[in-house]
Scaffold this motif. Structure first.
Motif, PDB file in Angstrom:
ATOM      1  N   LEU A  42       0.824  -1.210   0.000  1.00  0.00           N
ATOM      2  CA  LEU A  42       0.000   0.000   0.000  1.00  0.00           C
ATOM      3  C   LEU A  42       0.858   1.260   0.000  1.00  0.00           C
ATOM      4  CD1 LEU A  42      -2.831  -1.043   2.474  1.00  0.00           C
ATOM      5  CD2 LEU A  42      -3.010  -0.768  -0.004  1.00  0.00           C
ATOM      6  N   ASN A  43       1.992   1.216   0.667  1.00  0.00           N
ATOM      7  CA  ASN A  43       2.896   2.365   0.658  1.00  0.00           C
ATOM      8  C   ASN A  43       3.542   2.575  -0.698  1.00  0.00           C
ATOM      9  OD1 ASN A  43       2.410   3.069   3.315  1.00  0.00           O
ATOM     10  ND2 ASN A  43       4.073   1.810   4.104  1.00  0.00           N
ATOM     11  N   ALA A  44       3.630   1.523  -1.510  1.00  0.00           N
ATOM     12  CA  ALA A  44       4.242   1.629  -2.838  1.00  0.00           C
ATOM     13  C   ALA A  44       3.270   2.150  -3.889  1.00  0.00           C
ATOM     14  CB  ALA A  44       4.783   0.268  -3.264  1.00  0.00           C
ATOM     15  N   VAL A  45       1.978   2.186  -3.589  1.00  0.00           N
ATOM     16  CA  VAL A  45       0.980   2.587  -4.587  1.00  0.00           C
ATOM     17  C   VAL A  45       1.194   4.014  -5.097  1.00  0.00           C
ATOM     18  CG1 VAL A  45      -1.493   3.038  -4.937  1.00  0.00           C
ATOM     19  CG2 VAL A  45      -0.745   0.896  -3.918  1.00  0.00           C
ATOM     20  N   PRO A  46       1.413   5.026  -4.253  1.00  0.00           N
ATOM     21  CA  PRO A  46       1.603   6.381  -4.797  1.00  0.00           C
ATOM     22  C   PRO A  46       2.784   6.477  -5.763  1.00  0.00           C
ATOM     23  CG  PRO A  46       1.180   6.504  -2.459  1.00  0.00           C
ATOM     24  CD  PRO A  46       1.365   5.053  -2.790  1.00  0.00           C
ATOM     25  N   ALA A  47       3.886   5.830  -5.440  1.00  0.00           N
ATOM     26  CA  ALA A  47       5.039   5.866  -6.342  1.00  0.00           C
ATOM     27  C   ALA A  47       4.735   5.157  -7.654  1.00  0.00           C
ATOM     28  CB  ALA A  47       6.252   5.229  -5.670  1.00  0.00           C
TER      29      ALA A  47
END
Length: 100
Positions: A42-47
């Motif tokens: 989920l933390n990788a989604v914006p990137a």
């Protein structure tokens, strides 16, 4: 008065957007803790989303946009997000005026 096709499309899009957003919230709210792998994903989604927007602009547009992406990538290592945005905005204007 009958609703037009465009109105139905807009309403269907709004409903689909709402359901996908609330669906993710409802699913994740059922868990007391989130597995570290899920949290990392989920933390990788914006990137990932940013990459899908920026990469085509860097590859399939002109040299001014490619140079701007490079400048912004370098600035992002040292500056906060809003400063990178302002630098990118100024860089694309300058590169388009100089390069074309």
């Amino acid at each position: 008065m009958e609703l037009s096709t465009i109105t139905w499309i807009v309403l269907a899009g709004a409903l689909a957007t709402y359901l996908t957003r609330i669906g993710g919230h409802l699913i994740l709210s059922r868990f007391k803790t989130i597995h570290p792998r899920v949290e990392a994903a989920l933390n990788a989604v914006p990137a990932a989303v940013l990459t899908t927007l920026v990469a085509p602009a860097a590859v399939f547009t002109g040299p001014a946009e490619t140079a701007t992406v490079i400048v912004c990538a370098l600035a992002a290592f040292y500056l906060p997000g809003m400063a990178v945005f302002v630098i990118g905005w100024a860089a694309v204007l300058a590169f388009r005026a100089l390069i074309g």
